[in-house]
Design an enzyme around this catalytic site. Structure first.
Site, PDB file in Angstrom:
ATOM      1  N   LYS A   1      55.103  39.645  50.782  1.00 46.98           N
ATOM      2  CA  LYS A   1      54.901  41.103  50.888  1.00 46.98           C
ATOM      3  C   LYS A   1      54.006  41.512  52.070  1.00 46.98           C
ATOM      4  O   LYS A   1      54.211  42.568  52.652  1.00 46.98           O
ATOM      5  CB  LYS A   1      54.330  41.652  49.576  1.00 46.98           C
ATOM      6  CG  LYS A   1      55.350  41.664  48.437  1.00 46.98           C
ATOM      7  CD  LYS A   1      54.744  42.290  47.180  1.00 46.98           C
ATOM      8  CE  LYS A   1      55.781  42.433  46.080  1.00 46.98           C
ATOM      9  NZ  LYS A   1      55.253  43.177  44.918  1.00 46.98           N
TER      10      LYS A   1
ATOM     11  N   ASP B   1      56.072  49.822  44.382  1.00 46.09           N
ATOM     12  CA  ASP B   1      55.461  49.346  43.124  1.00 46.09           C
ATOM     13  C   ASP B   1      54.664  50.464  42.434  1.00 46.09           C
ATOM     14  O   ASP B   1      54.738  50.637  41.216  1.00 46.09           O
ATOM     15  CB  ASP B   1      54.530  48.153  43.381  1.00 46.09           C
ATOM     16  CG  ASP B   1      55.305  46.873  43.665  1.00 46.09           C
ATOM     17  OD1 ASP B   1      56.452  46.744  43.185  1.00 46.09           O
ATOM     18  OD2 ASP B   1      54.761  46.004  44.377  1.00 46.09           O
TER      19      ASP B   1
END
Ligand code: ATR
Length: 277
Positions: free
Chosen positions: A70, A106
């Site tokens: 990420k 997220d």
């Protein structure tokens, strides 16, 4: 099936075989009868950057990125959303005209899960307590503040890590140790566990939440088991709870929309498919 209309996307991680993302996107592709595919691709850290470039060259629409890529995904992008910048990590990449656009969904996935699972819930109704200080906590704190939480308390085993995280967000976010949780729960309206405690194979999260107000909402990002001990404890106290599976499903929505051109909805059929898979 590699014509210009065939739309390709993927999830990239290392390892990748346990990813639920192909189930989620596969369900939506079928539901909307889209001429496209969504595969799981394993890329080691050494191969990640060249692997992404390869997907761009092969006309992929984009991809999801998961552990451990990420941060690298964020660093290699040509354009980064304010959200991804603030969270310091990207989970959704969109490829357009050879350029890479990075976003992080997220936090919004977390929020939209609560909005669907507890329609009365409102981040601005009072302080939030976030257990844990890792990457998931960072995304959730950012999202809670964006949604108007007046204060966020971060409680973590390692005090230093909570302090560092809190200081990245300014004065609305304060750090405490897990031991201090019972002292602060009295006016907390949103409690979220972002640690791996309570997950199958992990130790239980041992925390006393009996002092929470009756109006508090309790949620967990752990979704295996779906009803964690924390959620059971909250339900026993008569508190509203939302399980963590929806966060995983909701974080997938913006990517699907960007790659395939349709905004999907998270429904119970999808939940059942992911639970069964
Ligand atoms: P992620 O990026 O998925 O959030 P992470 O960065 O590994 O994962 O963070 C895991 C979180 O769970 C951390 O807050 C960690 O606490 P420490 O910072 O003290 O390590 C917390 N955690 C993991 N195992 C724990 C345990 N046995 N007791 C208390 N906290 C634990």
């Amino acid at each position: 099936m590699t014509g210009e209309t065939f739309k390709k996307a993927a999830v990239i991680g290392w390892p990748i075989k346990h990813s639920k993302s192909p189930l989620i996107h596969g369900y939506w592709l079928k539901q909307f009868a889209i001429d496209g595919s969504y595969q799981a691709i394993g890329l080691s850290p050494d191969d990640f950057v060249s692997g992404i470039r390869d997907l761009v060259a092969r006309d992929y629409r984009g991809c999801n990125v998961t552990i451990p890529h990420k941060e690298t995904a964020l660093a290699m992008a040509d354009y980064v959303s304010d959200t991804a910048k603030a969270i310091g990590a990207a989970n959704t990449l969109v490829f357009k005209d050879g350029k890479i656009y990075a976003d992080n969904t997220d936090g919004i996935g977390f929020i939209n899960n609560l909005k669907q699972g507890a329609p009365q819930w409102n981040a601005s109704s009072g302080p939030a307590l976030v257990l844990g200080a890792g990457g998931a906590a960072r995304a959730i704190i950012y999202a809670l503040l964006q949604e108007g939480a007046p204060k966020v308390i971060v409680a973590n085993r390692t005090a230093e890590k909570a302090k560092r995280l809190a200081s990245a967000f300014g004065e609305k976010v304060v750090a405490i140790t897990l031991a201090k949780v019972p002292e602060v729960v009295g006016d907390v309206q949103t409690l979220v566990n972002t640690t791996s405690l309570g997950m199958v194979g992990q130790p239980a999260l041992q925390i006393d939440i009996s002092g929470l107000p009756k109006t508090a909402l309790v949620t967990d990002i752990v979704y295996n088991p779906l009803t964690t001990e924390l959620l059971k404890q909250a339900q026993g106290l008569g508190l509203e709870t939302v399980d963590g599976l929806g966060m995983l499903l909701h974080q997938a929505v913006p990517g699907f929309e960007a790659w395939f051109g349709v905004r999907p909805v998270v429904n119970t059929t999808l939940r059942q498919i992911v639970i069964a898979g």
